[in-house]
Design a protein around this motif. Structure first.
Motif, PDB file in Angstrom:
ATOM      1  N   GLY A 103      25.924  37.541  31.277  1.00  0.00           N
ATOM      2  CA  GLY A 103      25.301  38.850  31.146  1.00  0.00           C
ATOM      3  C   GLY A 103      24.364  39.166  32.293  1.00  0.00           C
ATOM      4  N   GLU A 104      23.567  38.188  32.700  1.00  0.00           N
ATOM      5  CA  GLU A 104      22.636  38.396  33.805  1.00  0.00           C
ATOM      6  C   GLU A 104      23.378  38.544  35.128  1.00  0.00           C
ATOM      7  OE1 GLU A 104      18.964  38.809  35.828  1.00  0.00           O
ATOM      8  OE2 GLU A 104      19.616  39.101  33.745  1.00  0.00           O
ATOM      9  N   VAL A 105      24.464  37.813  35.299  1.00  0.00           N
ATOM     10  CA  VAL A 105      25.277  37.956  36.516  1.00  0.00           C
ATOM     11  C   VAL A 105      25.822  39.373  36.619  1.00  0.00           C
ATOM     12  CG1 VAL A 105      27.417  37.245  37.640  1.00  0.00           C
ATOM     13  CG2 VAL A 105      25.877  35.518  36.709  1.00  0.00           C
ATOM     14  N   ILE A 106      26.343  39.894  35.520  1.00  0.00           N
ATOM     15  CA  ILE A 106      26.881  41.260  35.518  1.00  0.00           C
ATOM     16  C   ILE A 106      25.775  42.268  35.816  1.00  0.00           C
ATOM     17  CG2 ILE A 106      27.943  43.034  34.063  1.00  0.00           C
ATOM     18  CD1 ILE A 106      29.428  40.788  32.626  1.00  0.00           C
ATOM     19  N   GLY A 113      24.656  45.509  43.708  1.00  0.00           N
ATOM     20  CA  GLY A 113      25.927  45.766  44.368  1.00  0.00           C
ATOM     21  C   GLY A 113      26.677  44.516  44.760  1.00  0.00           C
ATOM     22  N   GLY A 114      26.309  43.383  44.192  1.00  0.00           N
ATOM     23  CA  GLY A 114      26.969  42.120  44.520  1.00  0.00           C
ATOM     24  C   GLY A 114      26.158  40.950  44.008  1.00  0.00           C
ATOM     25  N   GLY A 142      28.192  29.190  35.077  1.00  0.00           N
ATOM     26  CA  GLY A 142      28.454  28.841  36.462  1.00  0.00           C
ATOM     27  C   GLY A 142      29.722  29.483  36.986  1.00  0.00           C
ATOM     28  N   VAL A 143      30.767  29.495  36.166  1.00  0.00           N
ATOM     29  CA  VAL A 143      32.043  30.074  36.598  1.00  0.00           C
ATOM     30  C   VAL A 143      31.888  31.561  36.889  1.00  0.00           C
ATOM     31  CG1 VAL A 143      34.376  30.658  35.852  1.00  0.00           C
ATOM     32  CG2 VAL A 143      33.489  28.360  35.453  1.00  0.00           C
ATOM     33  N   SER A 144      31.178  32.291  36.023  1.00  0.00           N
ATOM     34  CA  SER A 144      30.996  33.730  36.245  1.00  0.00           C
ATOM     35  C   SER A 144      30.208  33.976  37.528  1.00  0.00           C
ATOM     36  CB  SER A 144      30.281  34.368  35.052  1.00  0.00           C
ATOM     37  OG  SER A 144      28.979  33.828  34.883  1.00  0.00           O
ATOM     38  N   ALA A 148      31.726  35.935  40.721  1.00  0.00           N
ATOM     39  CA  ALA A 148      31.022  37.110  41.234  1.00  0.00           C
ATOM     40  C   ALA A 148      30.668  36.947  42.704  1.00  0.00           C
ATOM     41  CB  ALA A 148      29.764  37.373  40.407  1.00  0.00           C
ATOM     42  N   ALA A 149      30.234  35.733  43.088  1.00  0.00           N
ATOM     43  CA  ALA A 149      29.864  35.502  44.483  1.00  0.00           C
ATOM     44  C   ALA A 149      31.078  35.579  45.407  1.00  0.00           C
ATOM     45  CB  ALA A 149      29.179  34.139  44.616  1.00  0.00           C
TER      46      ALA A 149
END
Length: 430
Positions: A103-106, A113-114, A142-144, A148-149
């Protein structure tokens, strides 16, 4: 289709319309092919990360534990989790950053913007340590972050390539390769047409699914998250729906209380470290060691509290009738509480996998108590627990599709939306 940051520059669509048909086809094949390849690589990377986590767990908890004398194996969870706490604390202090949940990654992707890591090496270490040493967390955090990166890097390269094509539409392949290799500079290039963005992401998703299937076939390991059987609606024990729903909501609310307690304990330990002048490193190590000690101590008596719950759910589905109601219910409560403790004490990982295990397990608790088939109550309780915990019923149902068949998803979906409404009423009343 797109535009650059220069107000006088042509859009990508304008540039290609002026080019011959052969060049247009080459540019289209280039961009769609790049999206497909990136998707395949991301999908393979996801499976590789999951297989790596399984390998680490086997190395520590099967190979190492099996090499010890029998009298030491009983206390092994406590010893190894405390050791893991020391390593997690030192790594967290040395890295200077932490991994975030899905959720925090999203949220950060939308805001910035990335997404990126200060250090890929330390990101891998922070991902691996909690999993290897038995943390009650899933690998999806970690996978998300890794996905994302990587997509951020690829998207930036795609934008540079798109801007280069607008300037040299006659040679799109050569211009794109040169722009990708030249990583300097910032571009505001975007695909302007929504249909173009949709097509690009659809192709990328197809690539991800293909990459997952390819890596699953090539790499040894489990086939993924275990699946609960399909509901037989004609003979389902409908009397179990209400108890399963209520218990799922209550357990999720209890997990929320555990999360608040874990955050307070984490802050207290940080203040304690400052009071005794242990410094930042001492605070990280103190928190992670306390978490490891709690995790290992509980695991001596309730071994299924360890790990993400992926393999534990498979064992539960196969042998649920051998459990007792008190032990299974206590395992669920302890696992959810320890997941919150891990997340707030530097053993960072995902909470969705533990939530899926515990959500289904609550249904099996109801089935054991009522002496009925577990498939209907498992679907009801899983939807209720995840939606209550996340407040996102659609996302909860989508995630539960990993371990529930299509036939059971209507029950999961209804339960999730009702539970989310109940949670909203509870939040308003408090």
């Amino acid at each position: 289709m797109g535009r650059t940051d220069g107000s006088g520059d042509r859009t990508l669509g304008q540039a290609l319309r002026e080019a011959p048909w052969g060049v247009r086809i080459e540019a289209l094949a280039l961009f769609l092919g790049a999206a497909l390849v990136v998707g395949i690589l991301v999908g393979m990377g996801i499976i590789a990360a999951l297989r790596a986590s399984e390998f680490l767990q086997d190395a520590v908890w099967t190979d190492l534990r099996g090499a010890l004398p029998a009298w030491l194996r009983t206390m092994f969870p406590l010893v190894i989790c405390v050791l893991g706490g020391i390593l997690v604390g030192l790594a967290s202090d040395k890295a200077g950053f932490q991994l975030y949940g899905m959720g925090e990654v999203i949220r950060r992707c939308k805001q910035d913007g990335g997404y990126s890591f200060p250090s890929w090496g330390w990101a891998v270490v922070l991902f691996a340590l909690p999993i290897a040493f038995g943390g009650a967390v899933g690998p999806e955090a970690g996978v998300s972050g890794f996905v994302a990166a990587v997509l951020t890097l690829c998207l930036r390269a795609f934008r540079r390539a798109g801007e280069a094509v607008t300037r040299s539409p006659g040679t799109p392949a050569r211009a794109s390769v040169h722009a990708v290799l030249n990583s300097t500079g910032v571009t505001r290039f975007r695909l302007k047409a929504r249909w173009a963005r949709v097509v690009m992401w659809v192709v990328a998703v197809v690539g991800i699914l293909a990459g997952v299937a390819l890596a699953s076939a090539l790499l040894p390991g489990t086939s993924g998250f275990p699946r609960v059987g399909a509901i037989d609606y004609a003979n389902a024990p409908w009397i179990s729906v209400l108890p399963a729903f209520v218990l799922g909501v209550l357990v999720a609310l209890l997990a929320g209380v555990a999360g608040k307690a874990a955050r307070r304990l984490s802050g207290h330990l940080c203040n304690l470290a400052k009071t005794h002048k242990l410094g930042g490193r001492g605070g990280h190590v103190l928190r992670s060691v306390v978490c490891g000690a709690a995790l290992g101590l509980v695991a001596i008596f309730l071994p299924e509290v360890l790990f993400s719950g992926q393999t534990a759910l498979g064992r539960l589905v196969d042998a649920w009738a051998t459990w007792s109601v008190p032990v299974l219910l206590l395992t669920v409560v302890a696992k959810l509480s320890l997941t919150q403790l891990c997340i707030n004490m530097d053993w960072v990982g995902g909470e969705f996998f533990p939530l899926m295990y515990c959500g289904a397990a609550v249904g099996y608790v109801v089935a054991l108590a009522m002496g009925c088939d577990p498939l209907l109550p498992a679907a009801v309780s899983a939807g209720a627990l995840l939606a209550t915990a996340t407040r996102k019923p659609a996302l909860s149902a989508a995630i539960l599709a990993i371990c529930f068949p299509v036939q059971s998803l209507p029950v999961v979906l209804v339960s999730a939306f009702v539970a989310a409404a109940v949670r909203k009423r509870i939040d308003v009343s408090l």
